[in-house]
Design a protein around this motif. Sequence first.
Motif, mmCIF file in Angstrom:
data_model
loop_
_atom_site.group_PDB
_atom_site.id
_atom_site.type_symbol
_atom_site.label_atom_id
_atom_site.label_comp_id
_atom_site.label_asym_id
_atom_site.label_seq_id
_atom_site.Cartn_x
_atom_site.Cartn_y
_atom_site.Cartn_z
ATOM 1 N N PHE A 46 0.830 -1.201 0.000
ATOM 2 C CA PHE A 46 0.000 0.000 0.000
ATOM 3 C C PHE A 46 0.869 1.258 0.000
ATOM 4 O O PHE A 46 0.542 2.250 -0.645
ATOM 5 N N LYS A 47 1.991 1.193 0.749
ATOM 6 C CA LYS A 47 2.918 2.341 0.738
ATOM 7 C C LYS A 47 3.494 2.538 -0.655
ATOM 8 O O LYS A 47 3.711 3.661 -1.106
ATOM 9 N N ARG A 48 3.750 1.424 -1.331
ATOM 10 C CA ARG A 48 4.311 1.496 -2.682
ATOM 11 C C ARG A 48 3.340 2.180 -3.647
ATOM 12 O O ARG A 48 3.763 2.864 -4.574
ATOM 13 N N PHE A 49 2.049 1.976 -3.388
ATOM 14 C CA PHE A 49 1.054 2.561 -4.302
ATOM 15 C C PHE A 49 0.996 4.089 -4.150
ATOM 16 O O PHE A 49 0.598 4.791 -5.078
ATOM 17 N N SER A 245 -2.708 -7.383 -5.802
ATOM 18 C CA SER A 245 -3.835 -7.525 -4.863
ATOM 19 C C SER A 245 -4.084 -6.238 -4.090
ATOM 20 O O SER A 245 -5.236 -5.856 -3.857
ATOM 21 N N SER A 246 -2.998 -5.569 -3.693
ATOM 22 C CA SER A 246 -3.180 -4.312 -2.944
ATOM 23 C C SER A 246 -3.867 -3.264 -3.823
ATOM 24 O O SER A 246 -4.734 -2.519 -3.347
ATOM 25 N N MET A 247 -3.500 -3.216 -5.107
ATOM 26 C CA MET A 247 -4.158 -2.264 -6.000
ATOM 27 C C MET A 247 -5.631 -2.635 -6.189
ATOM 28 O O MET A 247 -6.500 -1.763 -6.296
ATOM 29 N N SER A 248 -5.917 -3.939 -6.232
ATOM 30 C CA SER A 248 -7.311 -4.381 -6.348
ATOM 31 C C SER A 248 -8.123 -3.949 -5.144
ATOM 32 O O SER A 248 -9.277 -3.523 -5.271
ATOM 33 N N ILE A 249 -7.524 -4.064 -3.946
ATOM 34 C CA ILE A 249 -8.219 -3.650 -2.726
ATOM 35 C C ILE A 249 -8.467 -2.142 -2.737
ATOM 36 O O ILE A 249 -9.564 -1.676 -2.389
ATOM 37 N N ILE A 250 -7.464 -1.376 -3.156
ATOM 38 C CA ILE A 250 -7.624 0.086 -3.214
ATOM 39 C C ILE A 250 -8.747 0.450 -4.183
ATOM 40 O O ILE A 250 -9.601 1.293 -3.879
ATOM 41 N N LEU A 251 -8.760 -0.207 -5.340
ATOM 42 C CA LEU A 251 -9.806 0.060 -6.328
ATOM 43 C C LEU A 251 -11.174 -0.354 -5.790
ATOM 44 O O LEU A 251 -12.178 0.342 -5.996
ATOM 45 N N MET A 252 -11.209 -1.474 -5.078
ATOM 46 C CA MET A 252 -12.469 -1.956 -4.510
ATOM 47 C C MET A 252 -13.014 -0.961 -3.477
ATOM 48 O O MET A 252 -14.210 -0.654 -3.471
ATOM 49 N N VAL A 253 -12.136 -0.460 -2.630
ATOM 50 C CA VAL A 253 -12.554 0.524 -1.617
ATOM 51 C C VAL A 253 -13.063 1.793 -2.301
ATOM 52 O O VAL A 253 -14.088 2.369 -1.895
ATOM 53 N N PHE A 254 -12.349 2.207 -3.346
ATOM 54 C CA PHE A 254 -12.767 3.406 -4.070
ATOM 55 C C PHE A 254 -14.161 3.214 -4.667
ATOM 56 O O PHE A 254 -15.009 4.107 -4.612
ATOM 57 N N ILE A 255 -14.410 2.035 -5.245
ATOM 58 C CA ILE A 255 -15.720 1.754 -5.847
ATOM 59 C C ILE A 255 -16.811 1.711 -4.776
ATOM 60 O O ILE A 255 -17.913 2.235 -4.965
ATOM 61 N N LEU A 256 -16.503 1.109 -3.628
ATOM 62 C CA LEU A 256 -17.483 1.052 -2.541
ATOM 63 C C LEU A 256 -17.844 2.446 -2.045
ATOM 64 O O LEU A 256 -19.010 2.737 -1.766
#
Length: 277
Positions: A46-49, A245-256
Amino acid sequence: MKKASYPYLIWMGIFILIPLFLVLYFAFTVGDSQNLSTFQFSLANFKRFINPIYLKVLGRSVNLAVVSTILCLIIGYPMALIISKEKARKRNLMILMFVIPMWMNFLLRTYAWLTLLGKNGFINYLVTKIGFQPLDLMYNDTAVLLGMVYNFLPFMVLPIYSVLVKIDKNLIEAAEDLGANKMEVFSKVILPLSIPGIITGITMVFIPAVSTFIISSLLGGNKSNLIGNLIEQQFRWTGDWHFGSSMSIILMVFILLTMALTSKFDKEKEGGGGGLW
């Protein structure tokens, strides 16, 4: 809990909860993606993102998704309104014309645009026939937007249509009897009653638009990646499943968060307790 619901719970466990857990597990760990023994808990992905390069890609993805959603709304609402006013037989035929392309594979529908927009495509064939130089229609944001609007327009038209067609005609006639002109009938009766369909359409278009990667790969030529392309690259080519996977989670949170925001405007859902919060 009824026994009849068990198969659905098992289905949800296998195809929703387990994959989601795996994505979360990979997102919060680092190590060799093919060797579980090397996994260690970490927030490094997540820090890398939080890097201007990746944030710029996310911002560009959101920007294109918002623009394509607005275009779909501008084009789709009048279409849905026109269809809803037709007689039942013609109305069903028009809806069928919208649905038929969706029976075709999404990839094939996108490939079809290559034959239209390509340098030797149909449009450039017509342009050169009338004496002009071929146009550069491919591998830019305009081509990506065109692909998004084409593919996701039915997701805007259908929910708006389903709401418009159910509006009680007596309300419209009552407004007209009270002296309202067509514009006032639309702005004070039809538009407010169609808000639930608009909100659903916005959600159904924005979510696939912000996470798409096929359209940007084929029509954008991978010249400027979207967030969906970055995630695909991590899984297919780079082999860094943790970062993907971390990028997928970030995108998922953004969509939610986006869904929660749009549901705030859907008074019908809020009234029924169907909002996210």
